[in-house]
Motif scaffolding. Structure first.
Motif, short mmCIF file in Angstrom:
data_model
loop_
_atom_site.label_atom_id
_atom_site.label_comp_id
_atom_site.label_asym_id
_atom_site.label_seq_id
_atom_site.Cartn_x
_atom_site.Cartn_y
_atom_site.Cartn_z
N SER A 36 0.82 -1.21 0.00
CA SER A 36 0.00 0.00 0.00
C SER A 36 0.85 1.26 0.00
O SER A 36 2.02 1.27 0.39
CB SER A 36 -0.93 0.01 1.22
OG SER A 36 -0.18 0.06 2.42
N ALA A 37 0.23 2.36 -0.43
CA ALA A 37 0.86 3.68 -0.44
C ALA A 37 -0.25 4.72 -0.36
O ALA A 37 -1.43 4.41 -0.52
CB ALA A 37 1.69 3.87 -1.70
N VAL A 38 0.14 5.98 -0.11
CA VAL A 38 -0.81 7.08 -0.05
C VAL A 38 -0.23 8.24 -0.87
O VAL A 38 0.89 8.67 -0.63
CB VAL A 38 -1.07 7.56 1.39
CG1 VAL A 38 -2.17 8.61 1.41
CG2 VAL A 38 -1.45 6.39 2.29
N LYS A 39 -1.00 8.72 -1.83
CA LYS A 39 -0.55 9.84 -2.66
C LYS A 39 -0.67 11.16 -1.90
O LYS A 39 -1.65 11.39 -1.19
CB LYS A 39 -1.38 9.92 -3.94
CG LYS A 39 -1.14 8.80 -4.93
CD LYS A 39 -1.93 9.02 -6.21
CE LYS A 39 -1.45 10.25 -6.95
NZ LYS A 39 -2.15 10.43 -8.25
N ASN A 40 0.33 12.02 -2.03
CA ASN A 40 0.29 13.42 -1.57
C ASN A 40 0.19 13.59 -0.06
O ASN A 40 -0.22 14.67 0.39
CB ASN A 40 -0.91 14.14 -2.22
CG ASN A 40 -0.93 14.02 -3.72
OD1 ASN A 40 0.07 14.24 -4.38
ND2 ASN A 40 -2.09 13.65 -4.27
N ALA A 41 0.58 12.58 0.74
CA ALA A 41 0.36 12.69 2.18
C ALA A 41 1.63 13.01 2.96
O ALA A 41 1.74 14.07 3.56
CB ALA A 41 -0.28 11.42 2.70
N HIS A 42 2.59 12.09 3.00
CA HIS A 42 3.75 12.24 3.86
C HIS A 42 5.02 12.48 3.04
O HIS A 42 5.08 12.16 1.86
CB HIS A 42 3.93 10.98 4.71
CG HIS A 42 2.75 10.67 5.57
ND1 HIS A 42 1.89 9.62 5.31
CD2 HIS A 42 2.26 11.28 6.69
CE1 HIS A 42 0.94 9.59 6.22
NE2 HIS A 42 1.13 10.58 7.07
N ASN A 43 6.02 13.02 3.72
CA ASN A 43 7.31 13.30 3.08
C ASN A 43 8.42 12.99 4.06
O ASN A 43 8.51 13.63 5.11
CB ASN A 43 7.36 14.78 2.65
CG ASN A 43 8.62 15.11 1.89
OD1 ASN A 43 9.31 14.22 1.40
ND2 ASN A 43 8.94 16.39 1.80
N PRO A 44 9.26 11.97 3.79
CA PRO A 44 9.26 11.11 2.60
C PRO A 44 8.13 10.09 2.63
O PRO A 44 7.51 9.87 3.67
CB PRO A 44 10.63 10.43 2.68
CG PRO A 44 10.95 10.40 4.14
CD PRO A 44 10.39 11.67 4.71
N SER A 45 7.90 9.48 1.48
CA SER A 45 6.77 8.57 1.32
C SER A 45 7.21 7.29 0.61
O SER A 45 7.85 7.35 -0.44
CB SER A 45 5.67 9.27 0.51
OG SER A 45 4.62 8.39 0.21
N GLY A 46 6.86 6.15 1.20
CA GLY A 46 7.19 4.85 0.60
C GLY A 46 6.09 3.85 0.85
O GLY A 46 5.13 4.12 1.57
N ARG A 47 6.22 2.69 0.28
CA ARG A 47 5.17 1.67 0.38
C ARG A 47 5.27 0.88 1.68
O ARG A 47 6.34 0.77 2.28
CB ARG A 47 5.24 0.73 -0.83
CG ARG A 47 4.95 1.45 -2.15
CD ARG A 47 4.82 0.46 -3.30
NE ARG A 47 4.47 1.17 -4.53
CZ ARG A 47 3.24 1.48 -4.89
NH1 ARG A 47 2.22 1.16 -4.11
NH2 ARG A 47 3.00 2.11 -6.02
#
Length: 222
Positions: A36-47
């Motif tokens: 799973s992943a979430v677009k435009n939410a956290h930084n950095p962002s990974g699965r």
């Protein structure tokens, strides 16, 4: 709300006009893995790699042994991590944003033929009800990613996940003797998973949609 109405109305239309044989419903169990992943939410962002498990019903539509409605109730793990390949060693790389749901997908399922062992496709809405949210190692520079932390200078910004979200999913699989089945499925979220991050400094107010690629095994009782 309009986004949830279209798939729901389409499914209800199929159920209203088709010949549904509830008396021949079969039941089964399912288990599998989710990426799973979430677009435009956290930084950095990974699965995030997690699991799903639940029960299902297989309800015949029409007289042919080919079309079905398949509602399910599942434990459904989703969310994401901070493991962006370009952010190794940076603040937030080890973060985990875990969302656990009671999930209700309702799929229209079509086997390619009436053969006992056959490929199939499915499509339909998924409704997720949040039962638990866990955040680990949130970035020091963005403490508001943790739903239990309130930043005085940013009172309107928080990382709380929505208690309900929905999406549309589609997939394909193979059935061995209409009993043991393997399914690959992709679910794309249509709702905003983290509305409290819309006002994040230097962030974005774009929809923070949850996306899940899953591989599962079903066993359907005779």
């Amino acid at each position: 709300m309009k986004k949830i109405l279209l798939p729901s109305v389409l499914l209800l239309s199929v159920m209203s006009f088709a010949q549904i044989d509830f008396s021949s419903t079969r039941f089964g169990v399912s288990a599998g893995g989710n990426l799973s992943a979430v677009k435009n939410a956290h930084n950095p962002s990974g699965r995030r790699l997690t699991v799903q498990a639940g029960v299902l019903a297989l309800i015949p539509v029409g007289s042919a042994n080919q079309f079905f409605i398949q509602p399910e109730i599942q434990y459904f793990g989703a969310g994401e991590t901070g493991k962006d390949k370009d952010a190794k060693g940076k603040d937030g790389y080890d973060a985990v944003y875990a969302n656990d749901y009671l999930s209700v997908p309702v799929s229209f399922k079509a086997y390619f033929s009436e053969a006992e062992s056959e490929f199939f496709g499915l499509i339909g809405p998924r409704f997720n009800f949040l039962i638990n949210q866990r955040v680990k190692d949130a970035p020091v520079s963005r403490p508001y990613y943790d739903p239990d932390v309130t930043v005085a200078s940013l009172p309107d910004v928080d990382g709380k996940a929505n208690s309900f979200n929905f999406g549309i999913g589609f997939g394909f699989g193979y059935s061995y003797k209409r009993q043991l089945e393997v399914t690959a499925r992709y679910d794309f979220g249509l709702s905003n998973t983290y509305p409290g991050l819309d006002k994040e400094p230097n962030g974005t107010n774009k929809n923070k949609s949850e996306q899940v690629l899953s591989l599962g095994i079903n066993y359907i009782f005779r």
